[in-house]
Every structure is written in structure tokens, then in C-alpha cells.
Design an enzyme around this catalytic site. Structure first.
Site, PDB file in Angstrom:
ATOM      1  N   GLU A  73       9.445  -6.569  12.217  1.00 31.16           N
ATOM      2  CA  GLU A  73       8.645  -6.842  11.107  1.00 31.16           C
ATOM      3  C   GLU A  73       9.083  -8.093  10.521  1.00 31.16           C
ATOM      4  O   GLU A  73      10.359  -8.686  10.687  1.00 31.16           O
ATOM      5  CB  GLU A  73       8.376  -5.790   9.896  1.00 31.16           C
ATOM      6  CG  GLU A  73       9.419  -5.490   9.200  1.00 31.16           C
ATOM      7  CD  GLU A  73       9.201  -4.835   7.915  1.00 31.16           C
ATOM      8  OE1 GLU A  73       8.331  -5.544   7.039  1.00 31.16           O
ATOM      9  OE2 GLU A  73       9.810  -3.856   7.644  1.00 31.16           O
ATOM     10  N   LYS A  84       1.547 -11.475   2.376  1.00 34.96           N
ATOM     11  CA  LYS A  84       2.282 -10.240   3.087  1.00 34.96           C
ATOM     12  C   LYS A  84       1.007  -9.217   3.560  1.00 34.96           C
ATOM     13  O   LYS A  84       0.161  -9.005   2.922  1.00 34.96           O
ATOM     14  CB  LYS A  84       2.930  -9.476   1.835  1.00 34.96           C
ATOM     15  CG  LYS A  84       3.466  -8.106   1.871  1.00 34.96           C
ATOM     16  CD  LYS A  84       4.179  -7.685   0.626  1.00 34.96           C
ATOM     17  CE  LYS A  84       4.124  -6.096   0.982  1.00 34.96           C
ATOM     18  NZ  LYS A  84       4.681  -5.662  -0.534  1.00 34.96           N
ATOM     19  N   VAL A 129       5.134  -3.247   7.558  1.00 34.91           N
ATOM     20  CA  VAL A 129       5.149  -2.217   8.624  1.00 34.91           C
ATOM     21  C   VAL A 129       3.880  -1.677   9.320  1.00 34.91           C
ATOM     22  O   VAL A 129       3.672  -1.518  10.459  1.00 34.91           O
ATOM     23  CB  VAL A 129       5.902  -0.830   7.967  1.00 34.91           C
ATOM     24  CG1 VAL A 129       5.637   0.556   8.788  1.00 34.91           C
ATOM     25  CG2 VAL A 129       7.182  -0.834   7.637  1.00 34.91           C
ATOM     26  N   ASP A 162      -1.442   3.685  -6.040  1.00 32.12           N
ATOM     27  CA  ASP A 162      -0.683   3.045  -5.272  1.00 32.12           C
ATOM     28  C   ASP A 162       0.162   3.589  -4.155  1.00 32.12           C
ATOM     29  O   ASP A 162       1.113   4.237  -4.333  1.00 32.12           O
ATOM     30  CB  ASP A 162       0.451   2.044  -5.931  1.00 32.12           C
ATOM     31  CG  ASP A 162       1.069   0.816  -5.182  1.00 32.12           C
ATOM     32  OD1 ASP A 162       0.925   0.807  -4.027  1.00 32.12           O
ATOM     33  OD2 ASP A 162       1.777   0.199  -5.888  1.00 32.12           O
ATOM     34  N   SER A 194       0.996   3.049   0.041  1.00 33.31           N
ATOM     35  CA  SER A 194       1.119   2.031   0.910  1.00 33.31           C
ATOM     36  C   SER A 194       0.341   2.357   2.193  1.00 33.31           C
ATOM     37  O   SER A 194       0.155   3.399   2.672  1.00 33.31           O
ATOM     38  CB  SER A 194       2.700   1.930   1.283  1.00 33.31           C
ATOM     39  OG  SER A 194       2.715   0.853   2.389  1.00 33.31           O
ATOM     40  N   ALA A 195      -0.500   1.306   2.512  1.00 31.61           N
ATOM     41  CA  ALA A 195      -0.862   1.555   3.832  1.00 31.61           C
ATOM     42  C   ALA A 195      -0.156   1.669   5.013  1.00 31.61           C
ATOM     43  O   ALA A 195      -0.857   2.165   6.138  1.00 31.61           O
ATOM     44  CB  ALA A 195      -1.862   0.114   3.998  1.00 31.61           C
ATOM     45  N   ASP A 196       1.071   1.820   4.857  1.00 32.03           N
ATOM     46  CA  ASP A 196       1.852   2.091   5.871  1.00 32.03           C
ATOM     47  C   ASP A 196       1.735   3.475   6.128  1.00 32.03           C
ATOM     48  O   ASP A 196       1.676   3.849   7.654  1.00 32.03           O
ATOM     49  CB  ASP A 196       3.365   1.954   5.706  1.00 32.03           C
ATOM     50  CG  ASP A 196       3.897   0.498   5.404  1.00 32.03           C
ATOM     51  OD1 ASP A 196       3.173  -0.536   5.819  1.00 32.03           O
ATOM     52  OD2 ASP A 196       5.034   0.460   4.895  1.00 32.03           O
ATOM     53  N   LYS A 236      11.940   4.397   1.252  1.00 31.74           N
ATOM     54  CA  LYS A 236      12.522   3.809   0.044  1.00 31.74           C
ATOM     55  C   LYS A 236      12.729   4.743  -1.034  1.00 31.74           C
ATOM     56  O   LYS A 236      11.812   5.412  -1.732  1.00 31.74           O
ATOM     57  CB  LYS A 236      12.127   2.547  -0.594  1.00 31.74           C
ATOM     58  CG  LYS A 236      12.587   1.225   0.452  1.00 31.74           C
ATOM     59  CD  LYS A 236      11.916   0.137   0.183  1.00 31.74           C
ATOM     60  CE  LYS A 236      11.264  -0.789   1.032  1.00 31.74           C
ATOM     61  NZ  LYS A 236      10.040  -0.452   1.489  1.00 31.74           N
TER      62      LYS A 236
END
Ligand code: PSU
Ligand code: MN
Length: 309
Positions: free
Chosen positions: A26, A89, A109, A141, A143-145, A162
């Protein structure tokens, strides 16, 4: 259907044509995840590590209306030195906008998985995936990951999620989405800077061949989506949970006070944790990315040896 605007580096094009192992990388980790010049060193060393382990690296970014699969050193240098405010981003939501409007974008990602799948690359190594943020019950919130892992057929090697995230909720969402979460060589789910999050991983595997076989079987069974391989940071490079956790708490509190939201949250937290640990978090981050690049190359080699599906 018209063809996607993909520009391959000659090296990656040759490797894919020959059926040789390729590992996607990435670019958000370069533009928004680490400061210059460590980000450039990291990007070059990760590519070298993948080559040393028998595969071809393909760093992915959007420039000039094209999705670039494999960057030359001049492009890596330019990205690493660009002001993060000037680079989009990119996730699933904004990838097409960036390409269509000729803007410069770094792939997270999620976006890297989409581009890797378009390019026919089945393995992608990074640092940590995005996940469910702490306080998601009010901020929403997530993540779309996570949902990308359920859609795009790419095996992603990360050092867990993380530790700035809500890890139990992240694992719950991955289970709901049907994403296999595979700890590599241990039972515990790793927590990025630390080897053990205190949570058991849903699955465990001990060899690249097992991971390659599982990916092939997903395709055979017609199951969409990829796999998350959670590879613990090497023991010599980890930061004990007792040391990193108070730093994370402080960074989170500052983010809340300053009203940091949406796409800025992860870069803000990583940047503050870097400052608060006097750079130690960055040294660990680089070590775990290199470790993931090594495993990613070995998995790509194992997949190239599997009969194609
Ligand atoms: N891993 C790192 N550093 C990073 C990231 C991952 O070691 O900066 C990036 C990845 O691109 C990941 C993104 O997809 O952070 C997650 O951002 P968000 O939480 O806004 O979805
Ligand atoms: Mn987010």
C-alpha cells in the site's frame, strides 16, 4: 466492459505474465503513516525484503488518471516527500473519484486490495489494518478495510490490528463479515506493537502452504473475499503493552479534545504515538512491516506453486 486504467511497471508485468509470485504493497503507510525520510527507507527496504524472499513487490498508488501497479524509485521518492494534505487517502469510497479526476492518491488497505484484485495479485503485505475505533458505539468509525476483506479475494498480512483500536469489536465485525482471521505461529491475536493482545485469534496456521491452500479453497467453494493473516511482531522489536497502552490513552484523549475525526484519526494517533515514544513506535512499526513483507513473499511463493484456480 472497458478495461480498468492500470499501469504496470515492467517488472511487475513480467512477473504476472510468467506466473511468478507478486506481493502488493500500500502507499498510505508511506504518505500518511510515517514521516519522511523513514517512510522512504521503509518503502525501499520492504521491496528489497520481498525480492530477497523470492517474490516481486508491487507498490500501488494513483497518479495521473492511472492506478499504478509497481512504482519506480523516482515515484516512491516523490510520494514519500509529498505533503499528506496534497495526497488523497483512498478507500473504496473515493478510489474512482481520484482516478477519474486525475488526482494523486495513496491507497489504504481497502483500496490496495481492490487494485491488487484488479491486477491479479493475490497477496498484500502491510503494517496494520484499520478496524473498529474505540468509541465506535457513538462515532460509528469502523474502517472500510474490514468490509473490503469480505469482498476482495486478497490475502492480507498484517501485525494484527493497531492497538489504538477496539480489538474485541474488530474481531467481532470480522467474524460477522465472514473474514478468516489467522494468527501466524501462535494462538493469540497480535496487537501491532505487541505480540499478544490478550485475545485468542479465531484461527491459527503455521506455514505459508496452509495459508495458500486455504485461499485456494475459498475460491473453489465460491466464497468471495480474502483472508487476514495476523503475523506477530518479532519479539526483539515489540513494545510491551504496559508501556504502549498509556501512550495510546494519551493520544486518544488528545484526539478527542482536538476534535480529530474521520480520515484524520489514524494518521493523528500514529503521529502522536511516534512523538510520545521518541520514535520507538516507528522503529517497531518498520520492523513489523518488514516481517510481514517476508511472510507475504513466502505465501506468494506457496500460492504460485499451488495449481491455479
Ligand atoms: N498500517 C500502518 N500504518 C498506516 C496504515 C496501516 O502501519 O498508516 C493505514 C492503512 O492504509 C490503513 C489505514 O488502511 O491506515 C486505516 O485508516 P482508517 O482507520 O482511516 O480506515
Ligand atoms: Mn475511519
Amino acid at each position: 466492459m472497458t478495461t480498468a486504467p492500470l499501469t504496470f511497471s515492467p517488472e511487475v508485468r513480467a512477473a504476472l505474465d510468467a506466473g511468478h509470485p507478486v506481493v502488493a504493497l500500500e502507499s498510505t503507510i508511506i504518505t500518511h503513516g510515517m514521516p519522511f525520510p523513514q517512510n522512504l527507507d521503509m518503502a525501499r527496504n520492504v521491496e528489497a525484503t520481498i525480492r530477497e524472499n523470492g517474490a516481486t513487490p508491487a507498490t500501488i498508488a494513483v497518479m495521473g488518471g492511472q492506478i499504478h501497479i509497481g512504482l519506480d524509485d523516482a515515484a516512491l521518492q516523490a510520494l514519500a516527500q509529498t505533503d499528506p494534505a496534497q495526497v488523497m487517502k483512498l478507500s473504496r469510497a473515493d478510489l474512482a473519484v481520484c482516478v477519474a479526476n486525475g488526482r494523486t492518491g495513496a491507497t489504504t488497505v481497502a483500496a490496495t486490495m481492490i487494485c491488487a484484485a484488479l491486477a491479479g495479485i493475490r497477496v498484500f503485505a502491510t503494517g496494520g489494518i484499520g478496524g473498529v475505533h474505540r468509541g465506535a458505539e457513538t462515532s460509528f468509525d469502523i474502517s472500510a478495510d474490514l468490509q473490503e476483506l469480505a469482498h476482495s479475494p486478497v490475502t492480507v498480512i498484517a501485525a494484527g490490528a493497531k492497538a489504538i483500536l477496539d480489538l474485541p469489536k474488530t474481531l467481532e465485525v470480522l467474524e460477522t463479515l465472514g473474514v478468516p482471521v489467522i494468527a501466524y505461529g501462535q494462538d493469540a491475536f497480535p496487537a501491532f506493537w505487541s505480540r499478544d493482545s490478550g485475545l485468542a485469534a479465531p484461527l491459527r496456521m503455521d506455514s505459508p502452504a496452509q495459508i495458500a491452500a486455504a485461499a485456494a479453497m475459498r475460491a473453489t467453494l465460491g466464497l468471495p473475499g480474502g483472508q487476514l493473516v495476523a503475523n506477530p511482531i518479532p519479539a526483539a522489536d515489540e513494545i510491551a503493552a504496559g508501556i504502549i497502552n498509556p501512550v495510546i490513552e494519551q493520544a486518544l484523549a488528545e484526539a478527542a479534545t482536538q476534535g480529530i475525526a474521520a480520515k484524520s484519526v489514524t494518521p493523528f494517533l500514529l503521529g502522536r504515538i511516534f512523538e510520545l515514544t521518541n520514535g520507538r513506535s516507528l522503529a517497531s512499526n518498520i520492523a513489523l512491516v518488514l516481517n510481514n513483507a517476508r511472510l507475504g513473499a513466502r505465501i506468494a511463493v506457496a500460492m504460485a506453486e499451488e495449481p491455479a484456480v
